[in-house]
Design a protein around this motif. Structure first.
Motif, mmCIF file in Angstrom:
data_model
loop_
_atom_site.group_PDB
_atom_site.id
_atom_site.type_symbol
_atom_site.label_atom_id
_atom_site.label_comp_id
_atom_site.label_asym_id
_atom_site.label_seq_id
_atom_site.Cartn_x
_atom_site.Cartn_y
_atom_site.Cartn_z
ATOM 1 N N PHE A 250 -17.422 -44.888 18.820
ATOM 2 C CA PHE A 250 -18.438 -44.379 17.906
ATOM 3 C C PHE A 250 -17.743 -43.912 16.632
ATOM 4 O O PHE A 250 -16.766 -43.171 16.686
ATOM 5 C CB PHE A 250 -19.223 -43.237 18.544
ATOM 6 C CG PHE A 250 -20.183 -43.717 19.594
ATOM 7 C CD1 PHE A 250 -21.418 -44.216 19.245
ATOM 8 C CD2 PHE A 250 -19.821 -43.700 20.932
ATOM 9 C CE1 PHE A 250 -22.304 -44.677 20.203
ATOM 10 C CE2 PHE A 250 -20.699 -44.151 21.907
ATOM 11 C CZ PHE A 250 -21.940 -44.640 21.537
ATOM 12 N N VAL A 251 -18.261 -44.360 15.501
ATOM 13 C CA VAL A 251 -17.684 -44.042 14.199
ATOM 14 C C VAL A 251 -18.718 -43.252 13.398
ATOM 15 O O VAL A 251 -19.870 -43.691 13.264
ATOM 16 C CB VAL A 251 -17.298 -45.343 13.455
ATOM 17 C CG1 VAL A 251 -16.786 -45.043 12.066
ATOM 18 C CG2 VAL A 251 -16.280 -46.143 14.258
ATOM 19 N N PRO A 252 -18.356 -42.082 12.867
ATOM 20 C CA PRO A 252 -19.320 -41.281 12.107
ATOM 21 C C PRO A 252 -19.703 -41.947 10.781
ATOM 22 O O PRO A 252 -18.906 -42.669 10.180
ATOM 23 C CB PRO A 252 -18.600 -39.957 11.869
ATOM 24 C CG PRO A 252 -17.163 -40.227 12.097
ATOM 25 C CD PRO A 252 -17.055 -41.428 12.983
ATOM 26 N N ILE A 253 -20.940 -41.694 10.352
ATOM 27 C CA ILE A 253 -21.426 -42.169 9.057
ATOM 28 C C ILE A 253 -21.347 -40.988 8.097
ATOM 29 O O ILE A 253 -21.842 -39.902 8.396
ATOM 30 C CB ILE A 253 -22.881 -42.664 9.148
ATOM 31 C CG1 ILE A 253 -23.003 -43.775 10.182
ATOM 32 C CG2 ILE A 253 -23.365 -43.138 7.782
ATOM 33 C CD1 ILE A 253 -24.437 -44.167 10.494
ATOM 34 N N GLN A 254 -20.718 -41.199 6.936
ATOM 35 C CA GLN A 254 -20.623 -40.153 5.915
ATOM 36 C C GLN A 254 -21.414 -40.597 4.695
ATOM 37 O O GLN A 254 -21.171 -41.664 4.139
ATOM 38 C CB GLN A 254 -19.165 -39.901 5.529
ATOM 39 C CG GLN A 254 -18.372 -39.202 6.586
ATOM 40 C CD GLN A 254 -16.981 -38.832 6.094
ATOM 41 O OE1 GLN A 254 -16.558 -39.211 5.013
ATOM 42 N NE2 GLN A 254 -16.256 -38.087 6.915
ATOM 43 N N TYR A 255 -22.375 -39.770 4.298
ATOM 44 C CA TYR A 255 -23.196 -40.059 3.138
ATOM 45 C C TYR A 255 -22.636 -39.318 1.941
ATOM 46 O O TYR A 255 -22.169 -38.196 2.058
ATOM 47 C CB TYR A 255 -24.636 -39.597 3.394
ATOM 48 C CG TYR A 255 -25.250 -40.236 4.624
ATOM 49 C CD1 TYR A 255 -25.743 -41.525 4.578
ATOM 50 C CD2 TYR A 255 -25.295 -39.556 5.832
ATOM 51 C CE1 TYR A 255 -26.291 -42.120 5.704
ATOM 52 C CE2 TYR A 255 -25.842 -40.139 6.956
ATOM 53 C CZ TYR A 255 -26.339 -41.419 6.886
ATOM 54 O OH TYR A 255 -26.871 -42.009 8.003
ATOM 55 N N PHE A 256 -22.677 -39.945 0.760
ATOM 56 C CA PHE A 256 -22.240 -39.247 -0.443
ATOM 57 C C PHE A 256 -23.171 -39.569 -1.599
ATOM 58 O O PHE A 256 -23.863 -40.579 -1.604
ATOM 59 C CB PHE A 256 -20.774 -39.564 -0.788
ATOM 60 C CG PHE A 256 -20.529 -40.972 -1.244
ATOM 61 C CD1 PHE A 256 -20.546 -41.293 -2.593
ATOM 62 C CD2 PHE A 256 -20.274 -41.985 -0.325
ATOM 63 C CE1 PHE A 256 -20.313 -42.592 -3.020
ATOM 64 C CE2 PHE A 256 -20.038 -43.271 -0.738
ATOM 65 C CZ PHE A 256 -20.058 -43.586 -2.094
ATOM 66 N N GLY A 257 -23.212 -38.664 -2.560
ATOM 67 C CA GLY A 257 -24.079 -38.804 -3.717
ATOM 68 C C GLY A 257 -25.401 -38.097 -3.481
ATOM 69 O O GLY A 257 -25.745 -37.726 -2.363
ATOM 70 N N GLN A 258 -26.142 -37.896 -4.567
ATOM 71 C CA GLN A 258 -27.481 -37.323 -4.477
ATOM 72 C C GLN A 258 -28.458 -38.427 -4.841
ATOM 73 O O GLN A 258 -28.351 -39.047 -5.898
ATOM 74 C CB GLN A 258 -27.645 -36.134 -5.412
ATOM 75 C CG GLN A 258 -29.006 -35.479 -5.267
ATOM 76 C CD GLN A 258 -29.188 -34.277 -6.183
ATOM 77 O OE1 GLN A 258 -28.534 -34.166 -7.207
ATOM 78 N NE2 GLN A 258 -30.097 -33.400 -5.815
ATOM 79 N N SER A 259 -29.417 -38.672 -3.962
ATOM 80 C CA SER A 259 -30.354 -39.775 -4.170
ATOM 81 C C SER A 259 -31.357 -39.451 -5.270
ATOM 82 O O SER A 259 -31.619 -38.289 -5.576
ATOM 83 C CB SER A 259 -31.092 -40.087 -2.870
ATOM 84 O OG SER A 259 -32.003 -39.058 -2.568
ATOM 85 N N LEU A 260 -31.922 -40.508 -5.870
ATOM 86 C CA LEU A 260 -32.993 -40.338 -6.853
ATOM 87 C C LEU A 260 -34.170 -39.602 -6.221
ATOM 88 O O LEU A 260 -34.816 -38.776 -6.860
ATOM 89 C CB LEU A 260 -33.464 -41.712 -7.354
ATOM 90 C CG LEU A 260 -32.489 -42.511 -8.205
ATOM 91 C CD1 LEU A 260 -33.025 -43.909 -8.448
ATOM 92 C CD2 LEU A 260 -32.231 -41.793 -9.517
ATOM 93 N N GLY A 261 -34.437 -39.920 -4.955
ATOM 94 C CA GLY A 261 -35.533 -39.273 -4.247
ATOM 95 C C GLY A 261 -35.349 -37.767 -4.140
ATOM 96 O O GLY A 261 -36.301 -37.008 -4.296
ATOM 97 N N GLU A 262 -34.120 -37.320 -3.869
ATOM 98 C CA GLU A 262 -33.851 -35.875 -3.809
ATOM 99 C C GLU A 262 -34.064 -35.232 -5.171
ATOM 100 O O GLU A 262 -34.612 -34.131 -5.264
ATOM 101 C CB GLU A 262 -32.412 -35.619 -3.360
ATOM 102 C CG GLU A 262 -32.160 -35.816 -1.891
ATOM 103 C CD GLU A 262 -30.702 -35.596 -1.558
ATOM 104 O OE1 GLU A 262 -30.416 -34.603 -0.866
ATOM 105 O OE2 GLU A 262 -29.854 -36.395 -2.002
#
Length: 149
Positions: free
Chosen positions: A41-53
């Protein structure tokens, strides 16, 4: 891992931590053959701030990790995902993840990993006050609920 001057390739199966101070209590290791694929199992890392946020939306993570099969030296430490272009109503699926060619994702490729939800409505703004008390029709006695007390 080094054992008696010999280097042995291993993978970490589990790390046990003290629940109070989070210090490591035990590490479960498994020897691996560098010529045979492993599943991890490999973790998912999210980066950036979305337009939706930026527009008041809310990020909802569906998956925090994916299962990957590859030779031990081709398993990534994590999968990085840029979410800056996602707007309200957009989503990412497992098939949108980028991994090395040597690595195979074992999850369903159509599984949603992240959604950008619309902002929650403020209930106070959208609820109407009743204009008057409800009218009682066909009341048989005047005692009503008060008589039951």
């Amino acid at each position: 891992m080094k054992l008696a001057e010999q280097s042995i390739p291993v993978k970490i199966n589990e790390i046990q931590r003290n629940p109070v101070d989070r210090n490591i209590i035990h590490v479960d290791l498994q020897r691996v053959d560098m010529d045979q694929p492993v599943e991890m199992f490999v973790p998912i890392q999210y980066f950036g701030q979305s337009l939706g946020e930026k527009n008041g939306g809310i990020i909802q993570q569906q998956l925090r990790e994916v299962e990957v099969r590859a030779l031990p030296n081709h398993i990534p430490e994590y999968v990085q995902v840029n979410i800056t272009d996602l707007d309200i109503g957009d989503f990412l699926s497992v098939k949108d993840l980028l991994l090395p060619e040597e690595a195979e994702i074992l999850n369903d490729l159509n599984s949603v990993i992240l959604k950008v939800l619309p902002p929650k409505m403020d209930l106070e703004e959208h609820t109407e006050e009743p204009q008057s008390e409800p009218q009682i029709i066909n009341a048989r006695d005047s005692h009503g609920i008060d008589a039951a007390k």
